[in-house]
Design a protein around this motif. Structure first.
Motif, PDB file in Angstrom:
ATOM      1  N   PHE A 106       0.909  -1.288   0.265  1.00  0.00           N
ATOM      2  CA  PHE A 106       0.001   0.090  -0.126  1.00  0.00           C
ATOM      3  C   PHE A 106       0.786   1.597  -0.193  1.00  0.00           C
ATOM      4  CE2 PHE A 106      -2.696   2.995   2.054  1.00  0.00           C
ATOM      5  CZ  PHE A 106      -3.746   3.195   1.009  1.00  0.00           C
ATOM      6  N   HIS A 107       1.093   2.556  -0.725  1.00  0.00           N
ATOM      7  CA  HIS A 107       2.166   3.680  -1.597  1.00  0.00           C
ATOM      8  C   HIS A 107       1.716   4.163  -2.108  1.00  0.00           C
ATOM      9  CE1 HIS A 107       4.136   1.233  -4.376  1.00  0.00           C
ATOM     10  NE2 HIS A 107       3.258   0.416  -4.277  1.00  0.00           N
ATOM     11  N   ASP A 108       2.008   5.279  -2.569  1.00  0.00           N
ATOM     12  CA  ASP A 108       2.091   5.968  -3.995  1.00  0.00           C
ATOM     13  C   ASP A 108       2.571   4.865  -4.791  1.00  0.00           C
ATOM     14  OD1 ASP A 108       2.248   7.899  -5.902  1.00  0.00           O
ATOM     15  OD2 ASP A 108       3.080   9.354  -4.115  1.00  0.00           O
ATOM     16  N   LYS A 109       1.460   4.632  -5.825  1.00  0.00           N
ATOM     17  CA  LYS A 109       1.240   3.996  -7.160  1.00  0.00           C
ATOM     18  C   LYS A 109       2.316   4.577  -8.064  1.00  0.00           C
ATOM     19  CE  LYS A 109      -2.238   1.046  -8.217  1.00  0.00           C
ATOM     20  NZ  LYS A 109      -3.381   0.485  -8.935  1.00  0.00           N
ATOM     21  N   ASN A 110       3.244   5.849  -8.177  1.00  0.00           N
ATOM     22  CA  ASN A 110       3.658   6.042  -8.962  1.00  0.00           C
ATOM     23  C   ASN A 110       5.378   5.668  -8.267  1.00  0.00           C
ATOM     24  OD1 ASN A 110       2.540   8.130 -10.798  1.00  0.00           O
ATOM     25  ND2 ASN A 110       1.953   9.317  -8.703  1.00  0.00           N
ATOM     26  N   ASN A 111       5.301   5.411  -7.125  1.00  0.00           N
ATOM     27  CA  ASN A 111       6.609   4.622  -6.781  1.00  0.00           C
ATOM     28  C   ASN A 111       6.559   3.435  -7.856  1.00  0.00           C
ATOM     29  OD1 ASN A 111       7.634   6.908  -4.243  1.00  0.00           O
ATOM     30  ND2 ASN A 111       6.339   5.332  -2.986  1.00  0.00           N
ATOM     31  N   LYS A 112       7.852   2.771  -8.089  1.00  0.00           N
ATOM     32  CA  LYS A 112       8.142   1.591  -8.501  1.00  0.00           C
ATOM     33  C   LYS A 112       9.641   1.241  -8.610  1.00  0.00           C
ATOM     34  CE  LYS A 112       5.410   3.261 -11.934  1.00  0.00           C
ATOM     35  NZ  LYS A 112       3.491   2.454 -11.497  1.00  0.00           N
ATOM     36  N   PRO A 113       9.623   0.483  -7.356  1.00  0.00           N
ATOM     37  CA  PRO A 113      10.670  -0.558  -6.548  1.00  0.00           C
ATOM     38  C   PRO A 113      10.766  -1.634  -7.055  1.00  0.00           C
ATOM     39  CG  PRO A 113       9.242   0.077  -5.061  1.00  0.00           C
ATOM     40  CD  PRO A 113       8.519   0.826  -6.156  1.00  0.00           C
ATOM     41  N   TYR A 114      11.345  -2.650  -7.535  1.00  0.00           N
ATOM     42  CA  TYR A 114      10.995  -3.539  -8.088  1.00  0.00           C
ATOM     43  C   TYR A 114      10.724  -4.454  -6.534  1.00  0.00           C
ATOM     44  CZ  TYR A 114      13.886  -2.374 -12.056  1.00  0.00           C
ATOM     45  OH  TYR A 114      14.295  -2.272 -13.617  1.00  0.00           O
ATOM     46  N   GLN A 115      10.009  -5.771  -7.283  1.00  0.00           N
ATOM     47  CA  GLN A 115       9.487  -6.480  -6.125  1.00  0.00           C
ATOM     48  C   GLN A 115      10.322  -6.623  -4.903  1.00  0.00           C
ATOM     49  OE1 GLN A 115       7.248 -10.143  -8.470  1.00  0.00           O
ATOM     50  NE2 GLN A 115       6.228  -8.809  -9.310  1.00  0.00           N
ATOM     51  N   HIS A 116      12.308  -7.302  -6.206  1.00  0.00           N
ATOM     52  CA  HIS A 116      12.861  -7.712  -4.916  1.00  0.00           C
ATOM     53  C   HIS A 116      13.024  -7.082  -3.764  1.00  0.00           C
ATOM     54  CE1 HIS A 116      15.137  -6.543  -8.324  1.00  0.00           C
ATOM     55  NE2 HIS A 116      16.828  -6.029  -7.149  1.00  0.00           N
ATOM     56  N   ARG A 117      12.995  -5.722  -4.115  1.00  0.00           N
ATOM     57  CA  ARG A 117      14.111  -4.980  -3.174  1.00  0.00           C
ATOM     58  C   ARG A 117      12.866  -5.094  -1.801  1.00  0.00           C
ATOM     59  NH1 ARG A 117      18.385  -3.132  -5.498  1.00  0.00           N
ATOM     60  NH2 ARG A 117      17.943  -2.163  -7.469  1.00  0.00           N
ATOM     61  N   PHE A 118      12.141  -5.771  -1.924  1.00  0.00           N
ATOM     62  CA  PHE A 118      11.273  -5.801  -0.428  1.00  0.00           C
ATOM     63  C   PHE A 118      11.845  -6.823  -0.222  1.00  0.00           C
ATOM     64  CE2 PHE A 118       8.202  -2.980  -2.654  1.00  0.00           C
ATOM     65  CZ  PHE A 118       7.821  -2.056  -1.123  1.00  0.00           C
ATOM     66  N   VAL A 119      11.868  -7.384  -0.496  1.00  0.00           N
ATOM     67  CA  VAL A 119      12.087  -9.664   0.416  1.00  0.00           C
ATOM     68  C   VAL A 119      13.399  -9.064   0.057  1.00  0.00           C
ATOM     69  CG1 VAL A 119      12.712 -12.147  -0.912  1.00  0.00           C
ATOM     70  CG2 VAL A 119      11.242 -10.498  -1.642  1.00  0.00           C
ATOM     71  N   GLU A 120      14.495  -8.641  -0.275  1.00  0.00           N
ATOM     72  CA  GLU A 120      15.790  -8.070   0.097  1.00  0.00           C
ATOM     73  C   GLU A 120      16.253  -7.584   1.809  1.00  0.00           C
ATOM     74  OE1 GLU A 120      17.339  -6.124  -3.030  1.00  0.00           O
ATOM     75  OE2 GLU A 120      18.471  -8.130  -4.718  1.00  0.00           O
ATOM     76  N   GLN A 121      15.345  -6.565   1.396  1.00  0.00           N
ATOM     77  CA  GLN A 121      15.292  -5.853   2.578  1.00  0.00           C
ATOM     78  C   GLN A 121      14.742  -6.601   4.107  1.00  0.00           C
ATOM     79  OE1 GLN A 121      17.140  -3.109   3.268  1.00  0.00           O
ATOM     80  NE2 GLN A 121      16.405  -2.365   4.869  1.00  0.00           N
ATOM     81  N   LEU A 122      13.920  -7.033   3.087  1.00  0.00           N
ATOM     82  CA  LEU A 122      13.111  -7.831   4.810  1.00  0.00           C
ATOM     83  C   LEU A 122      13.997  -8.996   4.854  1.00  0.00           C
ATOM     84  CD1 LEU A 122      10.349  -7.952   6.151  1.00  0.00           C
ATOM     85  CD2 LEU A 122       9.854  -9.867   5.420  1.00  0.00           C
ATOM     86  N   LEU A 123      15.268  -9.472   4.680  1.00  0.00           N
ATOM     87  CA  LEU A 123      16.296 -10.344   4.999  1.00  0.00           C
ATOM     88  C   LEU A 123      16.780  -9.723   5.296  1.00  0.00           C
ATOM     89  CD1 LEU A 123      16.586 -12.864   2.178  1.00  0.00           C
ATOM     90  CD2 LEU A 123      15.837 -13.045   4.320  1.00  0.00           C
ATOM     91  N   VAL A 124      17.481  -8.678   5.149  1.00  0.00           N
ATOM     92  CA  VAL A 124      18.381  -7.448   5.727  1.00  0.00           C
ATOM     93  C   VAL A 124      17.740  -6.874   7.194  1.00  0.00           C
ATOM     94  CG1 VAL A 124      19.806  -5.285   5.893  1.00  0.00           C
ATOM     95  CG2 VAL A 124      19.911  -6.395   3.913  1.00  0.00           C
TER      96      VAL A 124
END
Length: 160
Positions: A106-124
């Motif tokens: 749930f975010h500003d849909k003008n933001n266009k991060p790739y899906q893997h950014r969320f997975v990577e950061q959660l692991l960190v």
């Protein structure tokens, strides 16, 4: 019936999201960075678990842009100590290649991060606690993240 959360489902998550700074697993603060139109973008997201109770139980991870938390809370229906929100067009999702696991954003849909950014950061941030979830998303281990991420670069979050 699909085991994946979808548009029209009502998700339930803990009201502890309102105090996401306490470091509990109910809500975790993440900083997501990505390149967009040649510029580095960074946003703070709040991660929590959600469930959908229907004839088949669904659950997953929800990432909320911190500056949009109040907008999400304003959409809520109270369900005891849980917050209930209907998934609509204002949500996006990421999923593994096998389409067996899905997370919501749930975010500003003008933001266009790739899906893997969320997975990577959660692991960190969560380390061992996030490994099972990452495995379900198709990442077999920490050592394979770079390889898997390279496979999905360009895979943006999806609209419902």
């Amino acid at each position: 019936m699909s085991l994946l959360v979808g548009k029209g489902d009502t998700i339930h998550f803990s009201e502890n999201i309102l105090d996401f700074t306490d470091g509990t697993l109910d809500a975790t603060k993440l900083t997501i960075s990505w390149k967009q139109m040649g510029r580095t973008r960074t946003e703070t997201y709040i991660r929590c678990r959600f469930t959908v109770t229907s004839s088949e139980r669904k659950d997953g991870q929800l990432f909320i842009q911190a500056s949009k938390l109040q907008a999400l809370i304003d959409k809520q229906d109270r369900d005891g100590p849980m917050i209930a929100v209907k998934v609509g067009d204002d949500f996006q999702f990421g999923q593994n290649q096998g389409r067996t696991e899905r997370f919501l954003v749930f975010h500003d849909k003008n933001n266009k991060p790739y899906q893997h950014r969320f997975v990577e950061q959660l692991l960190v941030v969560l380390g061992d606690q996030a490994i099972d979830w990452a495995r379900n998303m198709g990442f077999e281990g920490i050592e394979s993240i770079r390889n898997k991420a390279a496979d999905i670069i360009g895979e943006y979050l999806r609209d419902f």
